[in-house]
Design an enzyme around this catalytic site. Structure first.
Site, PDB file in Angstrom:
ATOM      1  N   ASP A 271      18.975  -7.138  -0.250  1.00  0.00           N
ATOM      2  CA  ASP A 271      18.586  -5.734  -0.472  1.00  0.00           C
ATOM      3  C   ASP A 271      18.623  -4.940   0.830  1.00  0.00           C
ATOM      4  O   ASP A 271      18.440  -3.721   0.812  1.00  0.00           O
ATOM      5  CB  ASP A 271      17.202  -5.643  -1.123  1.00  0.00           C
ATOM      6  N   ASN A 272      18.868  -5.600   1.951  1.00  0.00           N
ATOM      7  CA  ASN A 272      19.053  -4.878   3.214  1.00  0.00           C
ATOM      8  C   ASN A 272      20.496  -4.972   3.692  1.00  0.00           C
ATOM      9  O   ASN A 272      20.777  -4.749   4.865  1.00  0.00           O
ATOM     10  CB  ASN A 272      18.110  -5.429   4.288  1.00  0.00           C
TER      11      ASN A 272
ATOM     12  N   ASP B 184       0.816  -1.221   0.000  1.00  0.00           N
ATOM     13  CA  ASP B 184       0.000   0.000   0.000  1.00  0.00           C
ATOM     14  C   ASP B 184       0.848   1.270   0.000  1.00  0.00           C
ATOM     15  O   ASP B 184       0.314   2.372   0.005  1.00  0.00           O
ATOM     16  CB  ASP B 184      -0.973  -0.005   1.187  1.00  0.00           C
ATOM     17  N   GLY B 185       2.167   1.109   0.045  1.00  0.00           N
ATOM     18  CA  GLY B 185       3.037   2.287  -0.025  1.00  0.00           C
ATOM     19  C   GLY B 185       3.125   3.064   1.280  1.00  0.00           C
ATOM     20  O   GLY B 185       3.725   4.135   1.330  1.00  0.00           O
TER      21      GLY B 185
ATOM     22  N   ASP C 217      17.231  -0.516   7.470  1.00  0.00           N
ATOM     23  CA  ASP C 217      15.891  -1.131   7.463  1.00  0.00           C
ATOM     24  C   ASP C 217      15.589  -1.919   8.732  1.00  0.00           C
ATOM     25  O   ASP C 217      15.616  -3.153   8.759  1.00  0.00           O
ATOM     26  CB  ASP C 217      15.686  -1.984   6.199  1.00  0.00           C
TER      27      ASP C 217
ATOM     28  N   ARG D  74      23.025  -1.065  -2.103  1.00  0.00           N
ATOM     29  CA  ARG D  74      22.950  -2.352  -1.408  1.00  0.00           C
ATOM     30  C   ARG D  74      23.578  -3.425  -2.285  1.00  0.00           C
ATOM     31  O   ARG D  74      23.783  -3.207  -3.477  1.00  0.00           O
ATOM     32  CB  ARG D  74      21.476  -2.756  -1.209  1.00  0.00           C
TER      33      ARG D  74
HETATM   34  P1  AMP Z   1      11.984  -4.280   3.724  1.00  0.00           P
HETATM   35  O1  AMP Z   1      11.912  -5.682   4.227  1.00  0.00           O
HETATM   36  O2  AMP Z   1      11.333  -3.263   4.620  1.00  0.00           O
HETATM   37  O3  AMP Z   1      13.353  -3.889   3.337  1.00  0.00           O
HETATM   38  O4  AMP Z   1      11.082  -4.247   2.403  1.00  0.00           O
HETATM   39  C1  AMP Z   1      11.241  -5.135   1.324  1.00  0.00           C
HETATM   40  C2  AMP Z   1      10.617  -4.580   0.070  1.00  0.00           C
HETATM   41  O5  AMP Z   1       9.199  -4.468   0.189  1.00  0.00           O
HETATM   42  C3  AMP Z   1      11.104  -3.195  -0.300  1.00  0.00           C
HETATM   43  O6  AMP Z   1      11.243  -3.177  -1.685  1.00  0.00           O
HETATM   44  C4  AMP Z   1       9.998  -2.283   0.167  1.00  0.00           C
HETATM   45  O7  AMP Z   1       9.952  -1.092  -0.572  1.00  0.00           O
HETATM   46  C5  AMP Z   1       8.761  -3.136  -0.060  1.00  0.00           C
HETATM   47  N1  AMP Z   1       7.665  -2.789   0.858  1.00  0.00           N
HETATM   48  C6  AMP Z   1       7.603  -3.081   2.183  1.00  0.00           C
HETATM   49  N2  AMP Z   1       6.432  -2.625   2.700  1.00  0.00           N
HETATM   50  C7  AMP Z   1       5.755  -2.019   1.692  1.00  0.00           C
HETATM   51  C8  AMP Z   1       4.495  -1.349   1.583  1.00  0.00           C
HETATM   52  N3  AMP Z   1       3.685  -1.193   2.637  1.00  0.00           N
HETATM   53  N4  AMP Z   1       4.137  -0.876   0.373  1.00  0.00           N
HETATM   54  C9  AMP Z   1       4.932  -1.030  -0.699  1.00  0.00           C
HETATM   55  N5  AMP Z   1       6.116  -1.649  -0.671  1.00  0.00           N
HETATM   56  C10 AMP Z   1       6.537  -2.138   0.504  1.00  0.00           C
HETATM   57 MG    MG Z   2      14.680  -2.881   2.616  1.00  0.00          MG
END
Ligand code: AMP
Ligand code: MG
Length: 484
Positions: A251-252, A123-124, A261, A182
């Protein structure tokens, strides 16, 4: 008052193909919730302007100064072992780069600024609890001397976002990082077989993080070595604090060696290598004890991505990259021994003492932080508090005797122990309490109280004993949810 901020935009200029220009969402009622005053000052930004309407427009992402070139970064990555050739910022934006008064370059990045083309099913959005968690834990890590991204501000958006347990206040986090490159950024071009772009990215990364490698032969290999050194050092520091990141996907894993993150992360109270906090990590892939193996696995993925730049002969490239990755295990072990030697106040690491200490902890539910803070008394001849941390206190004696035998100057050792071991870390039960009060009772007081303590982790404070204690034995287990 208008905010004047001159962004530099090297990422946007130099790395075409690695992003989509994008805008933040408009919010019903954006309000500044937190501004990191010491960081604002260190960056040379004007706090009054950041608190003004135009500052809040910037920090919440919907009204940016002309110098910003907001974009969503593309990257790839291995998530829980499975490869996705295209991830990217699904809910984040890079606004641009700030050059601080010392000339250092920092990305200013928003999380929770709305959907982007990389949002997939997401949902962004971000909600207040997890955003405050990142703020708090990254400030604690910084104070503990661990390389990390840092939170600059938190804005609430004025609307509610639906999460697992119901509606929660929407929020946007503004954070800085020495870059957001990353392992997954390299994997993005590698997966597309685009060696020209990969080389451009390597040059860019070297200019930002390893300028000593500019124009050196074997730059790709040496870059791999240096990123590897930073990352194993970082994980050794996590291990010394009982920190569990929770989502060590490629990616983290940063190129800079900064922790990034903060999702389902937490500090382990009682020592157990199998500790995980993430609700989605059923197999314990990212448990406390697995972190060293995982970081090396992630660095092997970076090595793979860099192969075409390491040597034009693929076999030779593989051999050289394998050599570098193969040495990381030993490098990690040395970094880990150094971390624990410092915690024990030993000038020279004693591997037997450090290994045996980890062995006597097994099955004892020893409070990891309290163990080290009990050492000075034990050195002074009072091992009672140390022994009291064990279910089988008789385990302590033989180890303690060996340890005391390694100490040359007790006064010196005690001073070193006190400087290396925090009294206050963001204990899970306190973090949960603080986030709950902020999200559901509109009460930021517990958050501020905890933040104040963890910003000075080594200084004993008055009336603060509750902040130093582990959760009561019967406290519910903490689980953090990835849908942050
Ligand atoms: P993260 O584990 O927080 O590093 O997120 C992993 C991936 O999922 C990244 O590409 C984030 O941008 C995407 N992501 C996480 N939560 C959301 C969200 N609520 N809406 C859109 N993308 C998300
Ligand atoms: Mg991330």
């Amino acid at each position: 008052m208008t905010l004047e901020i001159a962004f530099d935009n090297s990422y946007a200029q130099d790395l075409q193909g690695l992003y989509m220009p994008w805008q933040g969402q408009e919010w019903p009622n954006p309000q500044l919730c937190l501004l990191n005053a010491p960081l604002t000052e260190a960056l040379g930004l004007d706090p009054v302007a950041l608190r003004s309407a135009s500052g809040v427009g910037l920090l919440s992402g919907h009204a940016l100064p002309d110098s910003a070139r907001p974009l969503a970064q593309a990257y790839a990555g291995h998530q829980f072992g499975g490869f996705s050739p295209q991830l990217g910022d699904g809910r984040a934006l890079l606004l641009g780069e700030i050059i601080d008064p010392e000339g250092a370059r920092w990305d200013l990045h928003l999380k929770g600024s709305g959907r982007t083309p990389f949002a997939r099913g997401g949902d962004g959005r971000a909600v207040l609890g997890p955003v405050l968690r990142e703020y708090l834990i990254s400030e604690a890590m910084h104070a503990l001397g661990v390389p990390t991204t840092r939170a600059l501000a938190v804005c609430t958006t004025g609307d509610k976002v639906l999460r697992q347990f119901g509606p929660e206040p929407g929020a946007v986090l503004a954070r800085i990082a020495s870059s957001h490159l990353r392992v997954g950024t390299f994997q993005f071009f590698a997966a597309r077989g685009d060696t020209a772009k990969l080389r451009l990215l390597l040059d860019y990364a070297i200019a930002r993080h390893d300028p000593d490698l500019t124009a050196t032969p074997d730059a790709a290999l040496r870059f791999l070595e240096q990123v590897g050194a930073r990352q194993v050092q970082l994980v050794a520091q996590w291990m010394g604090l009982g920190f569990v990141h929770g989502v060590m996907n490629t990616d983290n894993t940063t190129i800079s060696g900064e922790t990034i993150d903060y999702g389902p992360c937490a500090f382990m109270d009682r020592y157990d290598p199998a500790t995980v906090f993430s609700s989605v990590d059923q197999l314990g892939r990212y448990s406390y004890g697995n972190q060293p193996a995982i970081v090396i696995w992630n660095l092997a993925r970076l090595a793979e991505a860099l192969l075409p730049l390491i040597d034009s002969d693929e076999k030779r490239a593989i051999r050289r990259a394998t050599d570098v990755v193969g040495r990381l295990q030993e490098r990690y072990r040395q970094a880990w021994l150094d971390v624990f030697a410092k915690k024990l106040g030993l000038g020279v690491p004693d591997a037997t003492v450090i290994d045996e200490m980890h062995q006597i902890w097994v099955g004892e539910s020893v409070d990891f932080i309290s163990f080290f803070r009990a050492l000075p008394e034990a050195i002074d001849g009072n091992p009672q508090s140390l022994r009291a941390l064990f279910q089988n206190p008789e385990k302590v004696g033989p180890w303690l005797a060996r340890y005391l035998g390694c100490i040359e100057d007790p006064t010196d050792a005690i001073a070193q122990i006190r400087a290396a071991n925090p009294i206050y870390i963001p204990r899970n039960h306190l973090v949960e309490e603080a986030l709950h009060a902020a999200s559901f009772k509109d009460d930021m007081a517990p958050f501020h109280a905890l933040l104040e303590r963890v910003r000075r982790p080594f200084e004993p404070a008055e009336n603060a004993a509750d902040f130093a204690r582990p959760a009561p034995e019967d406290a519910p287990e903490i689980v953090t949810y990835c849908g942050t």
